[in-house]
Design a protein around this motif. Structure first.
Motif, PDB file in Angstrom:
ATOM      1  N   PHE A  52       0.844  -1.207   0.000  1.00  0.00           N
ATOM      2  CA  PHE A  52       0.000   0.000   0.000  1.00  0.00           C
ATOM      3  C   PHE A  52       0.874   1.251   0.000  1.00  0.00           C
ATOM      4  CE2 PHE A  52      -1.724   3.406   2.666  1.00  0.00           C
ATOM      5  CZ  PHE A  52      -2.799   3.811   1.878  1.00  0.00           C
ATOM      6  N   TYR A  53       1.895   1.286   0.869  1.00  0.00           N
ATOM      7  CA  TYR A  53       2.764   2.457   0.925  1.00  0.00           C
ATOM      8  C   TYR A  53       3.578   2.608  -0.354  1.00  0.00           C
ATOM      9  CZ  TYR A  53       1.458   3.380   5.723  1.00  0.00           C
ATOM     10  OH  TYR A  53       0.750   3.685   6.844  1.00  0.00           O
ATOM     11  N   VAL A  90       6.176  -5.856  -4.969  1.00  0.00           N
ATOM     12  CA  VAL A  90       6.611  -5.702  -3.576  1.00  0.00           C
ATOM     13  C   VAL A  90       5.861  -6.684  -2.679  1.00  0.00           C
ATOM     14  CG1 VAL A  90       6.525  -4.135  -1.580  1.00  0.00           C
ATOM     15  CG2 VAL A  90       7.402  -3.319  -3.772  1.00  0.00           C
ATOM     16  N   LEU A  91       4.553  -6.780  -2.863  1.00  0.00           N
ATOM     17  CA  LEU A  91       3.734  -7.701  -2.078  1.00  0.00           C
ATOM     18  C   LEU A  91       4.214  -9.139  -2.262  1.00  0.00           C
ATOM     19  CD1 LEU A  91       1.123  -8.371  -0.392  1.00  0.00           C
ATOM     20  CD2 LEU A  91      -0.039  -8.562  -2.589  1.00  0.00           C
ATOM     21  N   GLY A  92       4.334  -9.567  -3.507  1.00  0.00           N
ATOM     22  CA  GLY A  92       4.775 -10.933  -3.790  1.00  0.00           C
ATOM     23  C   GLY A  92       6.169 -11.208  -3.273  1.00  0.00           C
ATOM     24  N   GLY A  93       7.084 -10.281  -3.490  1.00  0.00           N
ATOM     25  CA  GLY A  93       8.456 -10.463  -3.034  1.00  0.00           C
ATOM     26  C   GLY A  93       8.548 -10.572  -1.518  1.00  0.00           C
ATOM     27  N   TYR A  94       7.848  -9.708  -0.820  1.00  0.00           N
ATOM     28  CA  TYR A  94       7.857  -9.765   0.648  1.00  0.00           C
ATOM     29  C   TYR A  94       7.315 -11.114   1.128  1.00  0.00           C
ATOM     30  CZ  TYR A  94       7.500  -8.226   5.479  1.00  0.00           C
ATOM     31  OH  TYR A  94       7.646  -8.113   6.841  1.00  0.00           O
ATOM     32  N   CYS A  95       6.220 -11.545   0.515  1.00  0.00           N
ATOM     33  CA  CYS A  95       5.629 -12.829   0.905  1.00  0.00           C
ATOM     34  C   CYS A  95       6.572 -13.993   0.614  1.00  0.00           C
ATOM     35  CB  CYS A  95       4.291 -13.042   0.203  1.00  0.00           C
ATOM     36  SG  CYS A  95       2.974 -11.967   0.825  1.00  0.00           S
ATOM     37  N   ILE A  96       7.260 -13.949  -0.503  1.00  0.00           N
ATOM     38  CA  ILE A  96       8.203 -15.014  -0.852  1.00  0.00           C
ATOM     39  C   ILE A  96       9.318 -15.087   0.187  1.00  0.00           C
ATOM     40  CG2 ILE A  96      10.019 -15.679  -2.492  1.00  0.00           C
ATOM     41  CD1 ILE A  96       8.072 -14.553  -4.717  1.00  0.00           C
ATOM     42  N   TRP A  97       9.930 -13.957   0.504  1.00  0.00           N
ATOM     43  CA  TRP A  97      11.101 -13.958   1.392  1.00  0.00           C
ATOM     44  C   TRP A  97      10.736 -14.212   2.852  1.00  0.00           C
ATOM     45  CZ3 TRP A  97      15.316 -15.091  -0.797  1.00  0.00           C
ATOM     46  CH2 TRP A  97      15.515 -14.749  -2.132  1.00  0.00           C
ATOM     47  N   HIS A  98       9.442 -14.107   3.174  1.00  0.00           N
ATOM     48  CA  HIS A  98       9.004 -14.384   4.542  1.00  0.00           C
ATOM     49  C   HIS A  98       8.176 -15.672   4.624  1.00  0.00           C
ATOM     50  CE1 HIS A  98      10.243 -10.183   4.852  1.00  0.00           C
ATOM     51  NE2 HIS A  98      10.489 -10.474   6.122  1.00  0.00           N
TER      52      HIS A  98
END
Length: 176
Positions: A52-53, A90-98
């Motif tokens: 969102f940001y 950004v959403l997908g990448g954050y979810c992948i790495w976490h």
């Protein structure tokens, strides 16, 4: 509304129907919705906040460019799509790495097949106009750029998934 607008709306509607069907096929329990545990939901919530940001900052940038009367070398709808592209990446990448990209009921192999088909299908709206010489009109890039952006986003996410898989595999091998 012109033919391109009608085509976009029709394509969007067909795409949504296809997405629903694909989710039913790709999820192990044939549900449309992916299921996540509490830990995953919490982390995914943070990912949505960051996405969102990202969109908010991008929109502020577009407003600044507009106020400054800076013209971009592509259609305005492409500028808007870039914001969607950035925030989804950004959403997908954050979810992948976490470790929260995959739901509990997702069949990874089926999803990879779907990703491959989607990449392939996104080639048609690029290749056909390019062969006709209609890829860019008056030096301003048109609709095929959207497909290129989708392909870039999918390539980024698939690359991240591959790297994350290799990292996790190496960690597991070291533990054994």
């Amino acid at each position: 509304m012109n033919g391109r607008g009608i085509g976009f709306i029709a394509g969007l509607m067909v795409g949504l129907v296809i997405v629903v069907i694909l989710y039913k096929v790709a999820n192990t329990d044939r549900k449309i919705k992916s299921e996540y545990d509490e830990r995953q939901e919490k982390i995914r919530g943070k990912a949505y906040k960051i996405a969102f940001y990202t969109m908010l900052l991008y929109q502020a940038l577009l407003i600044g460019l507009s106020i400054g009367e800076v013209s971009l070398p592509f259609e305005p709808y492409i500028a808007e799509f870039i914001g969607i592209f950035l925030s989804c990446t950004v959403l997908g990448g954050y979810c992948i790495w976490h470790d929260v990209y995959w739901g509990l009921n997702n069949d990874h192999k089926r999803y990879y097949i779907i990703f491959g088909v989607c990449l392939f299908l996104n080639l048609f709206p690029i290749v056909v106009p390019a062969l006709r010489g209609e890829f860019a009109r008056n030096g301003i890039s048109g609709a095929p750029v959207l497909n290129i952006l989708v392909m870039i986003m999918m390539a980024i996410l698939l690359t991240e998934l591959g790297i994350k898989h290799l990292i996790d595999k190496n960690k597991k091998d070291e533990e054994d």
